[in-house]
Design a protein around this motif. Structure first.
Motif, PDB file in Angstrom:
ATOM      1  N   CYS A  82      16.647  10.042  -3.608  1.00 13.87           N
ATOM      2  CA  CYS A  82      16.208  10.318  -2.342  1.00 13.87           C
ATOM      3  C   CYS A  82      16.283   8.947  -1.677  1.00 13.87           C
ATOM      4  O   CYS A  82      15.534   7.934  -2.379  1.00 13.87           O
ATOM      5  CB  CYS A  82      14.627  10.851  -2.773  1.00 13.87           C
ATOM      6  SG  CYS A  82      14.993  12.564  -3.661  1.00 13.87           S
ATOM      7  N   VAL A  83      16.209   9.067  -0.353  1.00 17.76           N
ATOM      8  CA  VAL A  83      16.072   7.787   0.348  1.00 17.76           C
ATOM      9  C   VAL A  83      15.045   8.040   1.320  1.00 17.76           C
ATOM     10  O   VAL A  83      14.702   9.180   2.253  1.00 17.76           O
ATOM     11  CB  VAL A  83      17.456   7.563   1.324  1.00 17.76           C
ATOM     12  CG1 VAL A  83      18.405   7.243   0.392  1.00 17.76           C
ATOM     13  CG2 VAL A  83      17.766   8.639   2.023  1.00 17.76           C
ATOM     14  N   ASP A  84      14.246   6.994   1.751  1.00 19.29           N
ATOM     15  CA  ASP A  84      13.005   6.996   2.639  1.00 19.29           C
ATOM     16  C   ASP A  84      13.616   6.205   3.874  1.00 19.29           C
ATOM     17  O   ASP A  84      13.598   5.149   3.653  1.00 19.29           O
ATOM     18  CB  ASP A  84      11.814   6.394   2.106  1.00 19.29           C
ATOM     19  CG  ASP A  84      10.721   6.221   3.017  1.00 19.29           C
ATOM     20  OD1 ASP A  84      10.897   7.008   4.324  1.00 19.29           O
ATOM     21  OD2 ASP A  84       9.836   5.561   2.826  1.00 19.29           O
ATOM     22  N   ILE A  85      13.858   6.838   5.246  1.00 20.39           N
ATOM     23  CA  ILE A  85      14.290   6.481   6.315  1.00 20.39           C
ATOM     24  C   ILE A  85      13.289   6.188   7.192  1.00 20.39           C
ATOM     25  O   ILE A  85      12.832   7.058   7.635  1.00 20.39           O
ATOM     26  CB  ILE A  85      15.388   7.372   6.737  1.00 20.39           C
ATOM     27  CG1 ILE A  85      16.460   7.668   5.338  1.00 20.39           C
ATOM     28  CG2 ILE A  85      16.382   6.481   7.861  1.00 20.39           C
ATOM     29  CD1 ILE A  85      17.495   8.608   5.739  1.00 20.39           C
ATOM     30  N   GLY A  86      13.418   4.903   7.791  1.00 25.83           N
ATOM     31  CA  GLY A  86      12.430   4.652   9.088  1.00 25.83           C
ATOM     32  C   GLY A  86      13.188   5.126  10.327  1.00 25.83           C
ATOM     33  O   GLY A  86      14.320   5.559  10.337  1.00 25.83           O
ATOM     34  N   GLU A  87      12.285   5.094  11.442  1.00 27.80           N
ATOM     35  CA  GLU A  87      12.826   5.409  12.511  1.00 27.80           C
ATOM     36  C   GLU A  87      13.816   4.843  13.254  1.00 27.80           C
ATOM     37  O   GLU A  87      14.653   5.333  13.907  1.00 27.80           O
ATOM     38  CB  GLU A  87      11.540   5.571  13.800  1.00 27.80           C
ATOM     39  CG  GLU A  87      10.487   6.486  13.371  1.00 27.80           C
ATOM     40  CD  GLU A  87       9.229   6.666  14.388  1.00 27.80           C
ATOM     41  OE1 GLU A  87       9.428   5.642  15.154  1.00 27.80           O
ATOM     42  OE2 GLU A  87       8.083   7.081  13.963  1.00 27.80           O
ATOM     43  N   ASP A  88      14.162   3.567  12.748  1.00 26.17           N
ATOM     44  CA  ASP A  88      15.047   2.733  13.201  1.00 26.17           C
ATOM     45  C   ASP A  88      16.570   3.122  12.321  1.00 26.17           C
ATOM     46  O   ASP A  88      17.436   2.538  12.591  1.00 26.17           O
ATOM     47  CB  ASP A  88      14.711   1.428  13.256  1.00 26.17           C
ATOM     48  CG  ASP A  88      14.384   0.640  11.811  1.00 26.17           C
ATOM     49  OD1 ASP A  88      14.374   1.619  10.848  1.00 26.17           O
ATOM     50  OD2 ASP A  88      14.073  -0.441  11.728  1.00 26.17           O
TER      51      ASP A  88
END
Length: 268
Positions: A164-170
């Motif tokens: 599972c990956v946590d992705i920022g708005e950028d």
């Protein structure tokens, strides 16, 4: 209790492009998935089944209309085969209703179409017919009965490996976590339902997406977390794995064989 079994889906992830068998009729050992599921419920005393049929319904009907008890029971043969005496039986005490609930119906709509058949049940059971477990059904039912919930489901932990990956708005990834390191629980099926469930299923609706989601928002949905044996058969790989378990004699879901020290619970 009556047991509603959803047997009408296409089972696209299980299809081999050749056979038109519905997923519940895929073989595990010498019997189809749906038989294993039904034997599980029968072990706990629940022997009246409502099969919600759709795609490939004729395969399920023909299987039970031409059922061979001798395939999984000891028997005595006399008179050169003219007389067969069964020493045990699988389905002699079962009542099975075969109901056409449409080829393209969602699970919730299939349930709505057999509502009249469970109207006399305060609590009834339901199952996808494609998952096997050795979970203590009688304990699960008691757990549900003592709550004010409208529905309950078995929650299981999958052994599938993914990250599972946590992705920022950028678009930059902030962290990566293996599924094995997370406390993830999934819907494992094996539903217990009260009559109020029909108030939350719209026409053509789904049992989980519509009804269970609405119930969860109201605090009326329960989960029985189970860490024991639970195995789906959504894909050919998963089915082959179950078949391999069966061939090796590792069959924990067959509680009617492994749980020989206790008598089956009476029907509720």
């Amino acid at each position: 209790m009556k047991v509603v079994l959803f047997c009408g889906g296409y089972g696209l992830r299980m299809r081999d492009g050749v056979s038109d068998l519905p997923k519940p009729m895929i073989m595990v050992g010498h019997r189809p998935l749906v038989w294993h599921v039904m034997r599980y419920y029968a072990h706990f005393g629940h022997t009246e089944f409502i099969l919600c049929l759709g795609y490939g319904a004729h395969h399920i009907k023909d299987y039970f209309l031409n059922y061979r008890e001798t395939a999984s029971n000891d028997f005595t043969l006399r008179g050169g085969g003219r007389q067969i005496e069964l020493l045990s039986t699988d389905i002699a005490g079962w009542t099975i209703h075969f109901v056409d609930t449409g080829v393209d119906s969602a699970i919730g709509e299939r349930l709505r179409r057999v509502r009249h058949m469970v109207a006399d049940e305060e609590v009834f059971l339901a199952n996808y017919s494609d998952v096997l477990t050795d979970a203590p059904l009688d304990v699960m039912i008691d757990y549900f009965r003592r709550s004010d919930a409208v529905a309950s489901l078995l929650a299981a932990q999958t052994d599938q490996s993914f990250h599972c990956v946590d992705i920022g708005e950028d678009g930059r990834i902030r962290s990566i976590r293996a599924s094995a390191d997370m406390d993830l629980w999934i819907n494992g099926g094996f539903f217990m339902l009260r009559q109020e469930i029909f108030d939350f299923i719209p026409k053509g609706g789904d049992l989980v997406q519509d009804a269970c989601t609405a119930l969860a928002e109201r605090g009326r949905l329960m989960a029985y977390r189970y860490e024991g044996f639970w195995h789906p058969a959504d894909t050919i790989k998963e089915r082959n794995n179950l078949d391999a378990h069966f061939a090796r004699g590792q069959r924990p879901w067959m509680v009617w064989e492994t749980d020989s020290t206790r008598a089956p619970a009476p029907a509720v």
